[in-house]
Design an enzyme around this catalytic site. Structure first.
Site, PDB file in Angstrom:
ATOM      1  N   ARG A  68      42.344  25.018  49.802  1.00  0.00           N
ATOM      2  CA  ARG A  68      40.916  25.323  49.834  1.00  0.00           C
ATOM      3  C   ARG A  68      40.571  26.385  50.863  1.00  0.00           C
ATOM      4  NH1 ARG A  68      39.147  20.022  47.582  1.00  0.00           N
ATOM      5  NH2 ARG A  68      36.914  20.062  47.160  1.00  0.00           N
ATOM      6  N   LYS A  92      38.472  19.578  37.622  1.00  0.00           N
ATOM      7  CA  LYS A  92      39.871  19.644  38.064  1.00  0.00           C
ATOM      8  C   LYS A  92      40.573  18.287  37.917  1.00  0.00           C
ATOM      9  CE  LYS A  92      38.925  21.160  42.286  1.00  0.00           C
ATOM     10  NZ  LYS A  92      37.450  21.258  42.268  1.00  0.00           N
ATOM     11  N   ARG A 118      30.436   7.987  44.159  1.00  0.00           N
ATOM     12  CA  ARG A 118      31.013   8.814  45.237  1.00  0.00           C
ATOM     13  C   ARG A 118      29.904   9.297  46.145  1.00  0.00           C
ATOM     14  NH1 ARG A 118      35.281  13.533  43.840  1.00  0.00           N
ATOM     15  NH2 ARG A 118      34.325  14.441  45.691  1.00  0.00           N
ATOM     16  N   ARG A 124      28.018  12.417  37.950  1.00  0.00           N
ATOM     17  CA  ARG A 124      29.212  11.720  38.435  1.00  0.00           C
ATOM     18  C   ARG A 124      28.837  10.766  39.565  1.00  0.00           C
ATOM     19  NH1 ARG A 124      34.261  15.326  40.319  1.00  0.00           N
ATOM     20  NH2 ARG A 124      33.160  15.472  42.296  1.00  0.00           N
ATOM     21  N   ARG A 144      28.608  21.546  49.553  1.00  0.00           N
ATOM     22  CA  ARG A 144      29.980  21.683  49.034  1.00  0.00           C
ATOM     23  C   ARG A 144      30.123  22.944  48.183  1.00  0.00           C
ATOM     24  NH1 ARG A 144      30.139  16.485  46.070  1.00  0.00           N
ATOM     25  NH2 ARG A 144      32.242  16.975  45.361  1.00  0.00           N
TER      26      ARG A 144
END
Ligand code: AMP
Length: 200
Positions: free
Chosen positions: A89, A14, A134, A128, A146
């Site tokens: 969300r 996204k 992160r 990532r 998640r």
């Protein structure tokens, strides 16, 4: 206005696609995840609150998230349109967004949903995590949480837009450019291309 909800599970791409779309269509990017991370970095009260949820892979409460999104959108009153990335969300957030846009005499034009299977998401998020550091991309248990939260709490948002006939599913596997072209094809088929897309 051209108001797009860019939807999909964590790791669907996204953020990457939003960056390209805002450039092509001259839109304002509103990423609730990015705004929370900026607050964490800035040491704000909101950042401290958000971090306590984000570190566990859980959603930040609706009320806080909606208020923050609205105040961020109000910073760009002259926008030609927005890309909502990572928002809404929950169905409650989707309803609040419709009400907010109605006060501005506008509405969501379409939801574009990037479809990527779970194994691929896990791989992408771990990768990532190595690159970006992160916190919520490093621990496999938080990644799984998640994905589960997405399935249980966020997926119903799809029905909300499907009922409004605004839902478009897009294959999220392929190169960044291939996926971008798929997104543009849907946007352009719904709109007159010359009126929105910056051809230069
Ligand atoms: P993201 O960058 O979109 O993957 O979001 C990272 C984290 O920020 C999520 O796992 C949630 O904890 C929080 N977050 C981002 N957007 C929302 C939202 N719309 N509602 C609740 N929590 C959110």
């Amino acid at each position: 206005m051209l108001n797009i909800v860019l939807f999909g599970p964590p790791g669907a791409g996204k953020g990457t696609q939003s960056a390209k779309l805002i450039h092509a269509y001259q839109l304002v990017h509103l990423s609730t995840g990015d705004i929370f991370r900026a607050n964490i970095k800035g040491g704000t009260e909101l950042g401290t609150l958000a971090k306590s949820y984000m570190d566990q892979g859980q959603l930040v409460p609706d009320e806080v998230t909606i208020r923050m999104l609205e105040s961020e959108a109000n910073k760009s009153p002259d926008a030609k349109g927005y890309i909502f990335d990572g928002f809404p969300r929950t169905p409650a957030q989707a309803k609040a967004l419709d009400q907010f846009l109605a006060t501005k005499n506008t509405s969501i034009t379409m939801m574009l949903a990037l479809e990527v299977e779970e194994d691929e998401l896990r791989k992408r998020l771990l990768l990532r995590g190595k690159d970006s550091g992160r916190a919520d991309d490093i621990d496999p248990a938080v990644i799984q949480k998640r994905i589960d939260v997405y399935r249980n709490e966020t997926e119903p948002v799809r029905d909300f837009y499907q009922e409004q006939k605004k839902y478009f599913g897009i294959d999220g596997i392929g190169s960044v450019d291939e996926i971008f072209e798929r997104l543009c094809a849907v946007i352009n088929s719904e709109l007159s291309p010359d009126s929105y897309r910056d051809q230069n």
